[in-house]
Design a protein around this motif. Structure first.
Motif, PDB file in Angstrom:
ATOM      1  N   LEU A 182       0.823  -1.204   0.000  1.00 52.34           N
ATOM      2  CA  LEU A 182       0.000   0.000   0.000  1.00 52.34           C
ATOM      3  C   LEU A 182       0.859   1.257   0.000  1.00 52.34           C
ATOM      4  N   LEU A 183       1.914   1.259   0.824  1.00 52.83           N
ATOM      5  CA  LEU A 183       2.808   2.410   0.854  1.00 52.83           C
ATOM      6  C   LEU A 183       3.516   2.586  -0.484  1.00 52.83           C
ATOM      7  N   GLY A 184       3.983   1.471  -1.047  1.00 59.92           N
ATOM      8  CA  GLY A 184       4.658   1.556  -2.330  1.00 59.92           C
ATOM      9  C   GLY A 184       3.757   2.061  -3.445  1.00 59.92           C
ATOM     10  N   PHE A 185       2.438   1.846  -3.321  1.00 58.48           N
ATOM     11  CA  PHE A 185       1.500   2.314  -4.339  1.00 58.48           C
ATOM     12  C   PHE A 185       1.110   3.773  -4.131  1.00 58.48           C
ATOM     13  N   THR A 186       0.986   4.209  -2.869  1.00 57.61           N
ATOM     14  CA  THR A 186       0.477   5.554  -2.594  1.00 57.61           C
ATOM     15  C   THR A 186       1.564   6.618  -2.491  1.00 57.61           C
ATOM     16  N   ILE A 187       2.753   6.270  -2.022  1.00 67.21           N
ATOM     17  CA  ILE A 187       3.789   7.281  -1.796  1.00 67.21           C
ATOM     18  C   ILE A 187       4.162   8.043  -3.073  1.00 67.21           C
ATOM     19  N   PRO A 188       4.264   7.383  -4.255  1.00 69.21           N
ATOM     20  CA  PRO A 188       4.595   8.169  -5.459  1.00 69.21           C
ATOM     21  C   PRO A 188       3.581   9.245  -5.801  1.00 69.21           C
ATOM     22  N   PHE A 189       2.354   9.137  -5.293  1.00 73.10           N
ATOM     23  CA  PHE A 189       1.336  10.153  -5.585  1.00 73.10           C
ATOM     24  C   PHE A 189       1.380  11.310  -4.592  1.00 73.10           C
ATOM     25  N   VAL A 190       2.179  11.219  -3.548  1.00 73.37           N
ATOM     26  CA  VAL A 190       2.272  12.270  -2.543  1.00 73.37           C
ATOM     27  C   VAL A 190       3.371  13.242  -2.943  1.00 73.37           C
ATOM     28  N   ASN A 191       3.025  14.530  -3.033  1.00 74.17           N
ATOM     29  CA  ASN A 191       4.012  15.569  -3.339  1.00 74.17           C
ATOM     30  C   ASN A 191       4.730  15.932  -2.055  1.00 74.17           C
ATOM     31  N   TYR A 192       5.881  15.347  -1.884  1.00 71.76           N
ATOM     32  CA  TYR A 192       6.637  15.529  -0.636  1.00 71.76           C
ATOM     33  C   TYR A 192       7.012  16.985  -0.419  1.00 71.76           C
ATOM     34  N   HIS A 193       7.424  17.675  -1.479  1.00 71.85           N
ATOM     35  CA  HIS A 193       7.864  19.061  -1.340  1.00 71.85           C
ATOM     36  C   HIS A 193       6.711  19.979  -0.935  1.00 71.85           C
ATOM     37  N   ALA A 194       5.550  19.796  -1.567  1.00 73.12           N
ATOM     38  CA  ALA A 194       4.402  20.624  -1.200  1.00 73.12           C
ATOM     39  C   ALA A 194       3.942  20.330   0.223  1.00 73.12           C
ATOM     40  N   LEU A 195       3.960  19.072   0.606  1.00 73.71           N
ATOM     41  CA  LEU A 195       3.558  18.710   1.962  1.00 73.71           C
ATOM     42  C   LEU A 195       4.504  19.311   2.995  1.00 73.71           C
ATOM     43  N   LYS A 196       5.804  19.273   2.715  1.00 71.12           N
ATOM     44  CA  LYS A 196       6.767  19.860   3.642  1.00 71.12           C
ATOM     45  C   LYS A 196       6.562  21.369   3.746  1.00 71.12           C
ATOM     46  N   ARG A 197       6.270  22.035   2.627  1.00 71.36           N
ATOM     47  CA  ARG A 197       6.047  23.483   2.652  1.00 71.36           C
ATOM     48  C   ARG A 197       4.810  23.840   3.471  1.00 71.36           C
ATOM     49  N   LYS A 198       3.737  23.070   3.291  1.00 66.81           N
ATOM     50  CA  LYS A 198       2.507  23.358   4.031  1.00 66.81           C
ATOM     51  C   LYS A 198       2.692  23.150   5.531  1.00 66.81           C
ATOM     52  N   ILE A 199       3.425  22.106   5.896  1.00 66.75           N
ATOM     53  CA  ILE A 199       3.682  21.870   7.323  1.00 66.75           C
ATOM     54  C   ILE A 199       4.531  22.999   7.903  1.00 66.75           C
ATOM     55  N   ARG A 200       5.518  23.465   7.143  1.00 66.15           N
ATOM     56  CA  ARG A 200       6.354  24.556   7.625  1.00 66.15           C
ATOM     57  C   ARG A 200       5.561  25.840   7.777  1.00 66.15           C
ATOM     58  N   ASN A 201       4.641  26.082   6.858  1.00 72.80           N
ATOM     59  CA  ASN A 201       3.804  27.281   6.970  1.00 72.80           C
ATOM     60  C   ASN A 201       2.859  27.199   8.161  1.00 72.80           C
ATOM     61  N   LEU A 202       2.377  25.991   8.475  1.00 76.38           N
ATOM     62  CA  LEU A 202       1.504  25.843   9.640  1.00 76.38           C
ATOM     63  C   LEU A 202       2.255  26.084  10.941  1.00 76.38           C
ATOM     64  N   LEU A 203       3.511  25.735  10.976  1.00 74.08           N
ATOM     65  CA  LEU A 203       4.296  25.918  12.196  1.00 74.08           C
ATOM     66  C   LEU A 203       4.734  27.355  12.387  1.00 74.08           C
ATOM     67  N   HIS A 204       4.864  28.119  11.289  1.00 72.20           N
ATOM     68  CA  HIS A 204       5.266  29.522  11.386  1.00 72.20           C
ATOM     69  C   HIS A 204       4.034  30.396  11.542  1.00 72.20           C
ATOM     70  N   LEU A 205       4.055  31.286  12.512  1.00 71.47           N
ATOM     71  CA  LEU A 205       2.921  32.195  12.713  1.00 71.47           C
ATOM     72  C   LEU A 205       2.917  33.311  11.685  1.00 71.47           C
ATOM     73  N   GLU A 206       4.095  33.719  11.258  1.00 68.81           N
ATOM     74  CA  GLU A 206       4.205  34.781  10.281  1.00 68.81           C
ATOM     75  C   GLU A 206       5.181  34.350   9.202  1.00 68.81           C
ATOM     76  N   THR A 207       5.005  34.906   8.033  1.00 66.77           N
ATOM     77  CA  THR A 207       5.933  34.652   6.936  1.00 66.77           C
ATOM     78  C   THR A 207       6.627  35.932   6.558  1.00 66.77           C
ATOM     79  N   THR A 208       7.817  35.823   6.144  1.00 64.40           N
ATOM     80  CA  THR A 208       8.601  36.992   5.778  1.00 64.40           C
ATOM     81  C   THR A 208       8.391  37.282   4.300  1.00 64.40           C
TER      82      THR A 208
END
Length: 275
Positions: A182-208
């Motif tokens: 299941l992981l091998g089938f679903t992981i290629p469809f996950v945009n790792y870079h976009a997910l990392k960016r969204k998580i980083r934006n959620l953790l930051h209260l403000e953006t520069t």
């Protein structure tokens, strides 16, 4: 049911256990040899394997009339079928002959005729092992060619006790294998870079927002993404410098890529020009 009957699966499992024990000990010896200076004992590899096989044979067959794998499954050879002469022949077949073959491959590589004869003998042994295996499946005795040549049989120390089989381990393996598929089938469809960016934006209260400072590039400048020396410096509009591949790869993988230092977002992709 015979009192000392040994199921075929137990005999095959004992052979597999013996191979695993031998490989485990060889790996431990290799780990010890890696600490020594390179090449110090590499020319003695056949002798090291001979000492290992001799030690295993001495503490198993010679003393207990059973290999370590057989002892783990409560199996042993018939003692009356292993007199001193057969014990000596068993040692020759299981330790001396493998040493002789390995020694020829290791030190006599220039003897082409000898190498050809060894290759023919190995092919013949493969054929004889295959024939003996089919014979074992039919008769249920003497699973190895050495056992067949010496005409020695196995006996069970637990009598006619049935082997209990549990399927809990198999169930766990099937669940884990399904999860990995299941992981091998679903992981290629996950945009790792976009997910990392969204998580980083959620953790930051403000953006520069975009800074008006000039791009900084000197001999000590490092890539803002990989933190290594910049290769083909480029920037995306902020003052931070990226490697060409770091910036281009992230922008292709994530349309909303932001600078991972100042969170500046832009589609700009410009080469840093040194004035």
């Amino acid at each position: 049911m015979k009192t000392h009957f040994v199921p075929r699966v137990n005999q095959l499992d004992s052979i597999q256990l013996d191979n695993e024990i031998t490989n485990l000990l060889r790996q431990q010896i290799q780990n010890v040899l890696q600490v020594l200076p390179p090449g110090l004992l590499s020319h003695l590899q056949p002798e090291i394997n001979l000492v290992l096989n001799s030690a295993l044979w001495n503490f198993s067959i010679r003393t207990c009339y059973a290999t370590f794998g057989q002892q783990m499954l409560s199996i042993t050879y018939e003692k009356d079928q292993l007199p001193v002469e057969k014990l000596a022949l068993h040692y020759v077949l299981t330790a001396i002959l493998p040493y002789a073959k390995e020694n020829c491959h290791f030190r006599l590589t220039s003897w082409s005729r000898l190498q050809m004869l060894i290759q023919i003998a190995e092919n013949a042994l493969v054929l004889f092992n295959l024939v003996n295996f089919f014979k074992f499946l039919r008769s249920g005795t003497r699973p190895t060619l050495v056992d067949c040549l010496l005409r020695i049989n196995h006996r069970s120390l637990d009598g006619a006790k049935r082997r209990n089989i549990g399927y809990s381990y198999m169930t766990r393996e099937l669940v884990w294998a399904g999860f990995m598929e299941l992981l091998g089938f679903t992981i290629p469809f996950v945009n790792y870079h976009a997910l990392k960016r969204k998580i980083r934006n959620l953790l930051h209260l403000e953006t520069t927002h975009r800074q008006d400072e000039r791009v900084e590039l000197n001999a000590d400048t490092k890539c803002a993404y990989c933190n290594e020396r910049v290769i083909l410096p480029h920037h995306m509009g902020c003052r931070h410098v990226f490697c060409y591949l770091c910036l281009k790869g992230n922008q292709l993988a994530d349309a909303g890529f932001q600078c991972n230092v100042c969170d500046y977002r832009s589609d700009t992709f410009k080469k840093v020009i040194v004035l």
